[in-house]
Design a protein around this motif. Structure first.
Motif, short mmCIF file in Angstrom:
data_model
loop_
_atom_site.label_atom_id
_atom_site.label_comp_id
_atom_site.label_asym_id
_atom_site.label_seq_id
_atom_site.Cartn_x
_atom_site.Cartn_y
_atom_site.Cartn_z
N GLU A 243 -5.91 7.60 1.02
CA GLU A 243 -4.96 6.54 1.39
C GLU A 243 -5.72 5.27 1.77
O GLU A 243 -5.28 4.15 1.48
CB GLU A 243 -4.07 7.02 2.53
CG GLU A 243 -3.10 8.11 2.11
CD GLU A 243 -2.29 8.66 3.27
OE1 GLU A 243 -2.65 8.31 4.44
OE2 GLU A 243 -1.33 9.41 3.05
N ARG B 276 -5.37 1.56 0.18
CA ARG B 276 -5.10 0.36 0.99
C ARG B 276 -6.12 -0.74 0.67
O ARG B 276 -5.78 -1.92 0.65
CB ARG B 276 -5.13 0.72 2.47
CG ARG B 276 -3.93 1.54 2.90
CD ARG B 276 -3.78 1.58 4.42
NE ARG B 276 -2.57 2.30 4.79
CZ ARG B 276 -2.52 3.60 5.06
NH1 ARG B 276 -3.65 4.32 5.05
NH2 ARG B 276 -1.38 4.18 5.36
N THR C 5 -5.03 -2.43 -2.58
CA THR C 5 -3.95 -3.41 -2.39
C THR C 5 -4.44 -4.63 -1.60
O THR C 5 -4.00 -5.74 -1.85
CB THR C 5 -2.75 -2.77 -1.66
OG1 THR C 5 -3.18 -2.22 -0.41
CG2 THR C 5 -2.13 -1.68 -2.50
N GLU C 6 -5.36 -4.41 -0.66
CA GLU C 6 -5.91 -5.55 0.08
C GLU C 6 -6.63 -6.51 -0.85
O GLU C 6 -6.56 -7.73 -0.67
CB GLU C 6 -6.87 -5.06 1.17
CG GLU C 6 -6.18 -4.44 2.37
CD GLU C 6 -7.18 -3.92 3.39
OE1 GLU C 6 -8.39 -4.18 3.23
OE2 GLU C 6 -6.75 -3.23 4.34
N SER D 86 0.82 -1.21 0.00
CA SER D 86 0.00 0.00 0.00
C SER D 86 0.86 1.26 0.00
O SER D 86 0.50 2.26 -0.64
CB SER D 86 -0.94 0.00 1.21
OG SER D 86 -0.20 -0.07 2.42
#
Length: 901
Positions: free
Chosen positions: A833, A837, A840-841, A802
């Motif tokens: 942000e 995240r 990316t998770e 991330s």
């Protein structure tokens, strides 16, 4: 390299030939001098002081004193041995049998009684202490410093002394380094024959691996030898004690724990049965052993020995005689008495009769001189170093001098010396005997640091070659497909994979339990209406019957409860989530099913236990359940793993030390059957909820939605989509609702790139609903078009990091555009942000088209590599793709040689 040369027996004889008595520190050295005697001599010529005092070969005094004590005193055997050992040792170093009384910490009632008993014994030590050599004799002593204080007390007031060592130098022959103890023994046997056996001596540590190897090799070559195995080392004696110990091990004794005993009795143990309990196996070959163990408390030692003699068809007269000396021949075979017997045999050397012919085997810690022309020294490692007794009456400096000079003399025995050693073992260097530090003025850590030559018998193998290449010209079958378990093993350690293909492993309880739970799940999916309370109880009994030999008896009740809860969990899930119609699949049978066979039913559903083999993809496997055209399910025991963990351990470019490619492999295959569809693979951890189910079933009865079943309250909440009550029969109990989501982990495959996936409106809405607070706040203030435009403004970095995404051009663009759209608020940066995240998770917990494409190439590469190694073009290394293997996941640990060899 050199050190002071010891005088030869001929040189010593020339110096002492005129004396009446020659006192030597060692019996073999005395014998060597006596062989040079060239004149008539009255009485002994060269002789050690203890033998001269005894007038004959003296039996071990500590054993005689011990036997006298236990015959007349009521004292434990270990306490008795401790007291006797201290008394005799103190006597040797201080010169008086009652010198032990000067050391209060070592004096107790047993010690006082032992001193009295020892004083009454006619021993060489008492004569050494109370008598002296006839002063009228002309006496010379060879190297007096090598005698103990008690031995020096026996010397006359006047005597001459002769040095054992000269000013000349002995040039140390080079050490001959071999790869293994077996190679060393092979070298020795190749040089010894029946014809030259009387000229050969072999020095070794009797407690090392060399001792049984050289003895077995000499016996196999029919070469006579003596000085080797003693009373306790005789196989039939050790076997009898092992049998007595086995009889007292209890009902949880595993076959693997008594394999040597069974082998000695000619009982062939199947590898698959090694972890099973002896007392649960109905095997005719084992019936006698089970009977012996069951009746052991009714036996005397005499009865047990008679039963053993009948089994081996031979008499153990010397062992029976020793039991009589110990006074236990007619005692019951209790565990405590077996412990006493084992202690005695390990502590004392029982004298044995043997012919002194052939190769002489000498113990490195007992011998000072070997009177043979050719002497082989095996090992010469730090185990040859004597440990000086840690007692206040021992002069450690004097003791070290005696041991050091003894070692110095021993190294020079014979006309030819051959030092056969290993430079490393198990990847670690072998430390030479510590006395070499005093002998050699040089620094070293291992034998190769000293003058040495390397010897490898019949091999040109380099240390890092792995396996030696086969010279046999035979066709090698090509591996066309690989399963998930084989791939996991191969990636962790190719060599472990190699051995797993050629070495069978024992049956394990967890594997047997897992197989039976799978069988029940398949059975229930095919015949749900056939399962009621009675059937569930029968399945639990079936599981316990199969697993009972593999588990402790005290665990049976717990296992029964766990099995029942696991079965009900499976029922609960399949009732709530029945598989869809499998008409789109061809019928398939995964193989035998123990549960179905027990109830005499078929399991031929196309959606259960589907075996597949795809040579084009190079993979094979077994799908437990086809939930639908786009969903697969696999039953697992053990603890749940998250989707993120599953994806992490399926990494290809940077494999972890816990590689697991099951989900990736199965989804790759299912993609070939249903292209361009979103797919899912679910792990159902059927034992994950056992504690919760048991707690729920114990909480009390309550009404259930099903009028035909009873239920119990639970503190856990569930929904219609994730939980159901388990009906187990008209009159049976039911299990309370459990949240099945806690036992399920689903990994999704998206037939697109991560960029294509996360820019979709569907993902945008997911972020609005499931994102963190500021993520939802930010996205609530923009529309989907603003979000989608980000991906045209800057390329998305497809990463699972991330921070990398936040710091990329895409991350900066998102923050800048959202601020321009919403305003310069701090929450906009934080919310942006949080969005990244979540992006990316998603990549951390799912597979995408590129992942499956890469896996197909990965499998091709591994199969090509694997077949190259199978053909002998390169070795199977110990290390896997992640480096050093995870040894917790290695099945053949004892077969893996690692490091320097």
């Amino acid at each position: 390299m050199s050190f002071p040369r010891a005088k030869s027996p001929r040189q010593l004889y020339d110096e002492v030939r005129s004396y009446d008595r020659v006192i030597t520190p060692d019996g073999p050295l005395a014998s060597a001098l006596n062989r040079h005697l060239d004149r008539t001599h009255l009485g002994p010529f060269a002789i050690p002081p203890r033998r001269l005092a005894a007038g004959r070969r003296q039996e071990s005094e500590d054993r005689l004193a011990f036997l006298g004590m236990i015959d007349h005193e009521d004292v434990s055997w270990k306490r008795c041995a401790y007291a006797v050992g201290n008394i005799l040792q103190c006597w040797e170093h201080q010169g008086s049998h009652d010198a032990i009384f000067e050391y209060d910490a070592y004096v107790d009632d047993a010690t006082e009684r032992a001193v009295e008993r020892i004083a009454d014994l006619e021993t060489a030590s008492m004569k050494l202490a109370t008598e002296t050599i006839d002063p009228d004799l002309d006496v010379v002593v060879v190297e007096p410093d090598m005698l103990t204080r008690l031995e020096r007390a026996y010397l006359p007031a006047e005597y001459d002394a002769v040095d054992l060592f000269t000013d000349a130098r002995f040039e140390l022959p080079p050490f001959r380094i071999h790869d293994s103890p077996a190679a060393i023994v092979e070298t020795v046997i190749g040089a010894v024959s029946d014809a030259n056996a009387d000229n050969v001596g072999i020095v070794l540590d009797r407690e090392s691996e060399y001792s049984p190897l050289i003895e077995s090799a000499l016996e196999a070559a029919e070469i006579p030898f003596f000085g080797g195995p003693g009373f306790t080392d005789r196989s039939e004696h050790r076997l009898f004690v092992h049998l007595l110990r086995t009889a007292h091990r209890g009902t949880d004794t595993r076959l693997s724990e008594i394999r040597s005993l069974l082998t000695a009795f000619g009982v062939d143990v199947d590898v698959a049965d090694e972890d099973k309990r002896l007392h649960e196996l109905d095997d005719a070959e084992l019936a006698w052993l089970n009977d012996f163990c069951r009746d052991i408390r009714e036996y005397t030692f005499s009865d047990a020995l008679s039963a053993f003699e009948r089994r081996v068809d031979g008499a153990l007269d010397s062992f029976r005689a020793e039991l009589e000396k110990l006074g236990i021949v007619d005692e019951r075979v209790t565990e405590a008495r077996v412990d006493d017997l084992s202690f005695y045999l390990q502590t004392y050397d029982v004298p044995v009769e043997r012919e002194n012919e052939g190769v002489l085997l000498a113990d490195a810690k007992s011998a000072s001189y070997v009177g043979r022309e050719v002497v082989f020294y095996l090992g010469l490692d730090d185990r040859w170093t004597h440990s000086a007794p840690r007692r206040p009456w021992v002069d450690r400096d004097a003791q070290f001098t005696r041991n050091f000079e003894s070692f110095q003399l021993l190294l020079q025995s014979g006309g030819q010396q051959h030092y056969l050693v290993q430079d490393s073992t198990g990847g670690s260097p072998v430390t030479p005997c510590l006395y070499f530090e005093e002998l050699l003025d040089t620094e070293y850590d291992r034998f190769s640091d000293l003058p040495a030559t390397s010897h490898q018998i019949g091999s040109t193998q380099r240390p890092d070659d792995g396996f030696e290449k086969s010279s046999i010209d035979a066709p090698v079958e090509t591996v066309e497909t690989i399963s998930k378990s084989s791939l996991n093993t191969y990636v962790n350690s190719p060599r472990d994979y190699y051995f797993s293909r050629i070495v069978d492993g024992p049956e394990k309880a967890y594997l047997t339990e897992g197989d039976l739970l799978h069988d029940f799940a398949e059975f229930y999916a095919n015949h749900p209406k056939a399962v009621d309370e009675t059937v569930l109880a029968e399945v639990v009994d079936l599981m316990l019957d199969d697993v009972r030999p593999l588990i402790r008896s005290v665990d049976e009740r717990t296992r029964r409860t766990e099995y029942r809860a696991s079965l009900e969990t499976i029922v609960s899930y399949l009732d709530a989530n029945p598989p869809t119609d499998g008409a789109f699949l061809t019928p398939s049978s995964g193989g035998d099913n123990a549960v179905a066979a027990h109830f005499d039913r078929d399991v031929d559903s196309p959606v259960t236990e589907r075996r597949f083999t795809d040579e084009e993809l190079g993979i094979n496997g077994m799908i437990d359940l086809v939930q639908s055209t786009s969903a697969l399910l696999d039953y697992k025991s053990g603890s749940e793993h998250s989707a993120k963990s599953i994806v992490k351990h399926a990494a290809l470019s940077e494999p972890t030390d816990e590689p697991d490619f099951q989900a990736l492999l199965y989804l790759t295959y299912w993609r070939s059957q249903t292209p361009d569809e979103r797919l899912s693979f679910t792990f159902f951890y059927v034992t994950e909820l056992v504690d919760e189910v048991i707690a729920g079933s114990d909480s009390g009865d309550s009404d259930s939605d099903d009028s035909d079943s009873a239920g119990s309250d639970s503190n856990d909440s569930g929904s219609a989509d994730t939980a159901s009550d388990v009906a187990v029969g008209d009159d049976g109990d039911s299990v309370s609702d459990v949240d099945l989501d806690d036992a399920l982990t689903t990994v999704t495959y998206y037939p697109e790139s991560p960029t294509e996936h996360v820019r979709r409106e569907e993902f945008f809405e997911y972020l609005r609903e499931e994102g963190a607070q500021k993520c939802r706040k930010v996205l609530s203030k923009i529309d989907y078009q603003t979000y989608a435009a980000l991906f045209d403004a800057a390329p998305l970095v497809e990463t699972t990091d991330s921070d990398e995404l936040i710091e990329s051009a895409f991350g900066e663009t998102m923050i800048d555009r959202f601020k321009a759209e919403i305003g310069e608020y701090k929450y906009v940066t934080t919310g942006s942000e949080q969005v990244m995240r979540k992006i990316t998770e998603r990549q951390q917990a799912a597979f995408f088209k590129s992942d499956l494409d890469a896996f197909e190439s990965f499998v091709d590469e591994r199969l090509t590599e694997l077949n190259r190694r199978r053909a002998g073009d390169e070795p199977f290394p110990v290390e896997g793709l992640a480096g050093e293997p995870n040894y917790r996941r290695v099945d053949n640990r004892d077969l893996l040689l690692e490091g320097e060899r």
